[in-house]
Design a protein around this motif. Structure first.
Motif, PDB file in Angstrom:
ATOM      1  N   TRP A  44      20.571  42.331  15.038  1.00 57.57           N
ATOM      2  CA  TRP A  44      20.368  42.264  13.589  1.00 57.57           C
ATOM      3  C   TRP A  44      20.356  40.813  13.099  1.00 57.57           C
ATOM      4  O   TRP A  44      19.588  40.459  12.205  1.00 57.57           O
ATOM      5  N   LEU A  45      21.209  39.976  13.668  1.00 55.10           N
ATOM      6  CA  LEU A  45      21.215  38.567  13.265  1.00 55.10           C
ATOM      7  C   LEU A  45      19.884  37.899  13.601  1.00 55.10           C
ATOM      8  O   LEU A  45      19.386  37.077  12.831  1.00 55.10           O
ATOM      9  N   GLU A  46      19.309  38.259  14.722  1.00 51.10           N
ATOM     10  CA  GLU A  46      18.014  37.683  15.102  1.00 51.10           C
ATOM     11  C   GLU A  46      16.896  38.144  14.167  1.00 51.10           C
ATOM     12  O   GLU A  46      15.905  37.432  13.976  1.00 51.10           O
ATOM     13  N   ARG A  47      17.063  39.318  13.562  1.00 46.18           N
ATOM     14  CA  ARG A  47      16.041  39.849  12.654  1.00 46.18           C
ATOM     15  C   ARG A  47      16.266  39.434  11.206  1.00 46.18           C
ATOM     16  O   ARG A  47      15.341  39.456  10.385  1.00 46.18           O
ATOM     17  N   ALA A  48      17.474  39.022  10.861  1.00 42.89           N
ATOM     18  CA  ALA A  48      17.835  38.777   9.460  1.00 42.89           C
ATOM     19  C   ALA A  48      17.030  37.642   8.849  1.00 42.89           C
ATOM     20  O   ALA A  48      16.738  36.631   9.484  1.00 42.89           O
ATOM     21  N   ASP A  49      16.678  37.843   7.580  1.00 45.27           N
ATOM     22  CA  ASP A  49      16.060  36.790   6.781  1.00 45.27           C
ATOM     23  C   ASP A  49      17.084  36.068   5.921  1.00 45.27           C
ATOM     24  O   ASP A  49      16.873  34.930   5.499  1.00 45.27           O
ATOM     25  N   ALA A  83      24.692  30.799  13.973  1.00 43.42           N
ATOM     26  CA  ALA A  83      23.984  30.158  15.084  1.00 43.42           C
ATOM     27  C   ALA A  83      23.059  31.134  15.806  1.00 43.42           C
ATOM     28  O   ALA A  83      22.149  30.714  16.535  1.00 43.42           O
ATOM     29  N   GLN A  84      23.271  32.439  15.606  1.00 44.60           N
ATOM     30  CA  GLN A  84      22.441  33.452  16.259  1.00 44.60           C
ATOM     31  C   GLN A  84      21.211  33.834  15.426  1.00 44.60           C
ATOM     32  O   GLN A  84      20.407  34.655  15.858  1.00 44.60           O
ATOM     33  N   THR A  85      21.083  33.252  14.237  1.00 41.71           N
ATOM     34  CA  THR A  85      19.949  33.591  13.385  1.00 41.71           C
ATOM     35  C   THR A  85      18.747  32.695  13.698  1.00 41.71           C
ATOM     36  O   THR A  85      18.872  31.655  14.357  1.00 41.71           O
ATOM     37  N   ARG A  86      17.583  33.098  13.205  1.00 44.22           N
ATOM     38  CA  ARG A  86      16.379  32.317  13.415  1.00 44.22           C
ATOM     39  C   ARG A  86      16.391  31.060  12.539  1.00 44.22           C
ATOM     40  O   ARG A  86      17.025  31.052  11.479  1.00 44.22           O
ATOM     41  N   PRO A  87      15.693  30.012  12.937  1.00 35.69           N
ATOM     42  CA  PRO A  87      15.560  28.844  12.063  1.00 35.69           C
ATOM     43  C   PRO A  87      14.971  29.262  10.719  1.00 35.69           C
ATOM     44  O   PRO A  87      14.035  30.060  10.658  1.00 35.69           O
ATOM     45  N   GLY A  88      15.529  28.742   9.656  1.00 36.02           N
ATOM     46  CA  GLY A  88      15.041  29.053   8.325  1.00 36.02           C
ATOM     47  C   GLY A  88      15.700  30.245   7.670  1.00 36.02           C
ATOM     48  O   GLY A  88      15.412  30.542   6.503  1.00 36.02           O
TER      49      GLY A  88
END
Length: 303
Positions: A71-76, A99-104
């Motif tokens: 979910w963190l990788e998908r979160a906006d 730190a597990q989220t996408r840039p931006g």
């Protein structure tokens, strides 16, 4: 086969355990923390973002980490309360999660909201031998009962003491906001009313409406905040004391009972149960006196 507690938990958080089954064009917002984070999630309008009910951080296990990571990788956008690195031996700190989220990925920090002005004798204590341990009936400690368990006596509550505890509580909240760079909530308690807080750490709907607006604005998402459809954090209501009503010139009448899940609990029953619990947990008494020495001093407890 008899359903297990884990089965019920999986059903309750079914979207979380289904992994990110959302459209590519949807804005996904995650709210991470305790019951306060979940309350914030409930005022995010569907028109602004898709949200996911996530287990509170103190319930997350090692088995939950792959789902959380997905979910963190998908979160906006992510709204998180301040959580220390390595919390409960897991990588659940706010920095570790972001730190597990996408840039931006946009993020906002939600302060841990505690305001004691309306319930100035109520305390939260974490016994050192078991920080998760709580007394029976209600999880909140009464300074007068704590003092009694220590062989001390707290004087009667005064208007000046109520206002002093309120000021100290707002200052502590403001300090947490500054330390963590969080969304501001402290100004909401400049004119205390019982609508704002049901207990010292269960804010009412007006607080969530205001914080929802501020979080959405910081994240650049459209508002206004949504009506959650019912009262939030409504399971426990603390008694309302006459001296507090006088201190803030409030229109309500005093109440003497706790209301827990719709049932009345007398303050005397709570006192008796807590004194018995303190006798079995003397470390909680020592920890409470130390942790809340400043507040106890404002309440008139001699050192």
């Amino acid at each position: 086969m008899t359903p297990t507690p884990d089965d019920a938990r999986r059903r309750h958080y079914s979207a979380f355990y289904s992994r990110p089954a959302v459209g590519a064009g949807e804005t996904v917002l995650l709210a991470l923390g305790n019951c306060q984070a979940e309350s914030l999630r409930l005022v995010v309008p569907p028109s602004a973002a898709t949200t996911v009910r996530i287990p509170p951080v103190h319930e997350l296990t090692d088995d939950d980490l792959p789902f959380l990571g997905a979910w963190l990788e998908r979160a906006d956008a992510v709204v998180a309360q301040p959580i220390r690195d390595g919390y409960r031996g897991l990588p659940l700190g706010t920095r570790e999660l972001l730190a597990q989220t996408r840039p931006g990925t946009r993020h906002a920090v939600l302060p841990v909201i505690r305001f004691a002005g309306l319930y100035p004798r109520h305390l939260i204590i974490r016994p050192p031998e078991d920080p998760s341990a709580s007394p029976p009936l209600v999880a909140y400690h009464d300074a007068a009962v704590l003092a009694e368990a220590a062989g001390l006596r707290l004087p009667a509550l005064t208007v000046d003491a109520v206002r002093a505890v309120a000021a100290e509580s707002i200052a502590a909240l403001r300090s947490r906001e500054e330390r963590h760079g969080s969304v501001v909530a402290s100004d909401l308690f400049a004119a205390p009313t019982f609508a704002l807080m049901r207990t010292i750490n269960h804010p009412g709907n007006p607080v969530w409406a205001a914080l929802g607006e501020r979080v959405l604005s910081q994240l650049g998402l459209p508002g206004p905040a949504a009506d959650p459809g019912g009262p939030l954090l409504d399971s426990v209501h603390a008694p309302r004391e006459a001296v507090v009503i006088e201190a803030f010139d409030l229109p309500e009448e005093p109440t003497v009972d706790w209301i827990v899940d719709g049932r009345s609990l007398s303050a005397e029953d709570v006192r008796s149960a807590h004194l018995a619990w303190y006798a079995e947990h003397p470390g909680a008494v020592t920890a409470g006196l130390a942790r809340h020495a400043s507040t106890l001093g404002l309440l008139g407890l001699a050192s």
